[in-house]
Motif scaffolding. Sequence first.
Motif, PDB file in Angstrom:
ATOM      1  N   ASN A 243      56.201 -59.821  14.680  1.00 50.01           N
ATOM      2  CA  ASN A 243      55.920 -61.241  14.437  1.00 50.01           C
ATOM      3  C   ASN A 243      56.195 -62.068  15.689  1.00 50.01           C
ATOM      4  O   ASN A 243      55.430 -62.982  16.031  1.00 50.01           O
ATOM      5  N   TYR A 244      57.275 -61.750  16.400  1.00 50.78           N
ATOM      6  CA  TYR A 244      57.573 -62.434  17.667  1.00 50.78           C
ATOM      7  C   TYR A 244      56.435 -62.231  18.664  1.00 50.78           C
ATOM      8  O   TYR A 244      56.000 -63.183  19.337  1.00 50.78           O
ATOM      9  N   ILE A 245      55.937 -61.005  18.781  1.00 49.59           N
ATOM     10  CA  ILE A 245      54.842 -60.726  19.712  1.00 49.59           C
ATOM     11  C   ILE A 245      53.617 -61.560  19.362  1.00 49.59           C
ATOM     12  O   ILE A 245      53.023 -62.229  20.224  1.00 49.59           O
ATOM     13  N   GLN A 246      53.256 -61.537  18.095  1.00 48.64           N
ATOM     14  CA  GLN A 246      52.026 -62.216  17.678  1.00 48.64           C
ATOM     15  C   GLN A 246      52.111 -63.725  17.837  1.00 48.64           C
ATOM     16  O   GLN A 246      51.123 -64.377  18.196  1.00 48.64           O
ATOM     17  N   LYS A 247      53.286 -64.302  17.615  1.00 46.47           N
ATOM     18  CA  LYS A 247      53.424 -65.758  17.666  1.00 46.47           C
ATOM     19  C   LYS A 247      53.821 -66.278  19.044  1.00 46.47           C
ATOM     20  O   LYS A 247      53.399 -67.377  19.443  1.00 46.47           O
TER      21      LYS A 247
ATOM     22  N   GLU B  52      50.021 -45.720  12.498  1.00 45.94           N
ATOM     23  CA  GLU B  52      49.196 -46.453  11.545  1.00 45.94           C
ATOM     24  C   GLU B  52      49.909 -47.704  11.028  1.00 45.94           C
ATOM     25  O   GLU B  52      49.277 -48.734  10.780  1.00 45.94           O
ATOM     26  N   LYS B  53      51.221 -47.637  10.876  1.00 45.46           N
ATOM     27  CA  LYS B  53      51.969 -48.823  10.440  1.00 45.46           C
ATOM     28  C   LYS B  53      51.877 -49.912  11.502  1.00 45.46           C
ATOM     29  O   LYS B  53      51.683 -51.099  11.177  1.00 45.46           O
ATOM     30  N   ALA B  54      52.011 -49.513  12.759  1.00 45.12           N
ATOM     31  CA  ALA B  54      51.880 -50.482  13.852  1.00 45.12           C
ATOM     32  C   ALA B  54      50.505 -51.139  13.823  1.00 45.12           C
ATOM     33  O   ALA B  54      50.388 -52.376  13.935  1.00 45.12           O
ATOM     34  N   LEU B  55      49.475 -50.345  13.665  1.00 47.15           N
ATOM     35  CA  LEU B  55      48.116 -50.870  13.633  1.00 47.15           C
ATOM     36  C   LEU B  55      47.910 -51.787  12.427  1.00 47.15           C
ATOM     37  O   LEU B  55      47.257 -52.831  12.520  1.00 47.15           O
ATOM     38  N   ARG B  56      48.474 -51.390  11.291  1.00 48.81           N
ATOM     39  CA  ARG B  56      48.334 -52.204  10.076  1.00 48.81           C
ATOM     40  C   ARG B  56      48.995 -53.566  10.251  1.00 48.81           C
ATOM     41  O   ARG B  56      48.539 -54.573   9.706  1.00 48.81           O
ATOM     42  N   MET B  57      50.094 -53.608  11.013  1.00 43.44           N
ATOM     43  CA  MET B  57      50.785 -54.869  11.285  1.00 43.44           C
ATOM     44  C   MET B  57      50.015 -55.747  12.272  1.00 43.44           C
ATOM     45  O   MET B  57      50.395 -56.894  12.509  1.00 43.44           O
ATOM     46  N   GLY B  58      48.974 -55.180  12.878  1.00 41.62           N
ATOM     47  CA  GLY B  58      48.189 -55.946  13.828  1.00 41.62           C
ATOM     48  C   GLY B  58      48.566 -55.720  15.275  1.00 41.62           C
ATOM     49  O   GLY B  58      48.089 -56.430  16.170  1.00 41.62           O
ATOM     50  N   LEU B  59      49.432 -54.736  15.531  1.00 32.63           N
ATOM     51  CA  LEU B  59      49.830 -54.417  16.900  1.00 32.63           C
ATOM     52  C   LEU B  59      48.936 -53.304  17.448  1.00 32.63           C
ATOM     53  O   LEU B  59      48.734 -52.289  16.791  1.00 32.63           O
ATOM     54  N   LYS B  60      48.419 -53.498  18.644  1.00 29.79           N
ATOM     55  CA  LYS B  60      47.697 -52.439  19.334  1.00 29.79           C
ATOM     56  C   LYS B  60      48.658 -51.826  20.339  1.00 29.79           C
ATOM     57  O   LYS B  60      48.900 -52.398  21.406  1.00 29.79           O
ATOM     58  N   PRO B  61      49.239 -50.675  20.028  1.00 32.80           N
ATOM     59  CA  PRO B  61      50.275 -50.114  20.899  1.00 32.80           C
ATOM     60  C   PRO B  61      49.739 -49.793  22.288  1.00 32.80           C
ATOM     61  O   PRO B  61      48.643 -49.263  22.445  1.00 32.80           O
TER      62      PRO B  61
END
Length: 351
Positions: A81-85, A151-160
């Motif tokens: 959430n910190y990354i996205q915001k 897959e959890k990372a991707l589902r959260m919207g993070l592109k590792p």
Amino acid sequence: MITNTLKTILLLLATAFISQAQQTYAEKLGWPKGAKVVIFHVDDPGMSYSSNQGTIKSVEQGVATSCSIMFPCSWSASFVNYIQKSNPNLDAGVHLTLTSEWRDYRWGPVAGFQNVPSLVDKEGNLWHEVAQVVKNGTADDVEKEIRAQVEKALRMGLKPTHLDSHMGTLFAHIPFMERYIKVGVEYGIPVMFPGGNNKLLIECQQYPIIKRMKAEGKWQEGMKLPEPELTKMSGAVGQKIWQSGLPVLDDLHTISGDWKPSTPNPTPEEWGKYKAQKFIETLNNMQPGLAMFIVHSSDVTDAFKHISASGGSRYADMLSMMNPELKAYIQSQGVILTTWREVMERRKKVK
């Protein structure tokens, strides 16, 4: 009879072959010959609130350029959430986690304990120790779990930007390492792997042996230890990863957690400054190439002591990343700081 012209051609070809063979991965990625290119990498965001805050300060106020998140842990969503915001360009990967090492603070597999039974203890949590994972875990369950974490990372919207291994578990058993590389190649995500000179990595792997021998009075200056098994095979594995289209490190440094001043009861500031000086020494001694330096930064709160006794070292890691002398050294010596994102972008441009 070989003519002089033919001799010249053969010599040029041989010279070109040797030059290519001696190229660092940094050079292959387009950095100048002789350059020291470094990723200062924070492990363990997602593990705790303190880990998240330490990572944020190390990146925003320090020299850290990258991090990787522990997705089985309860604070991973907060860090994403910190990354996205607040920091959408942060270089963040998946810290593939197959152990739950602390006594009271535990976590289970993302895939569910019923689905990867060889990876969990009687409580349904991941094993405490790497050796337990190697003894009990199957490669199929390992692959299932690391896929679930990606897959959890991707589902959260993070592109590792990359994958790496918590506590080095995926490097402790060749079948596990093969699945790690397989998953990275399939997803097109760089896998952290040191396939170059490995000068620092060998020193790190030999460090605990030398430390123990010194404590037992068995160490003599000039003694040689055998090369660790992992680094013996790392060149060939690195070439395989490179040929699959992913980047490779020239070296890896892993032992900042063991650095502590010899003075009794150092203050946090003294400890942090000591680690910063050790990083300067290590940067000075590293060979040219692309290296990753691992730290475990935490801005420790009172709650962290209920997780681990490593809080002092982790806080010192954070302070070292923010240390002005380390920043000045990097700038004055022309050390190039980079990220896994940039490394992969450069790899895509290499034919």
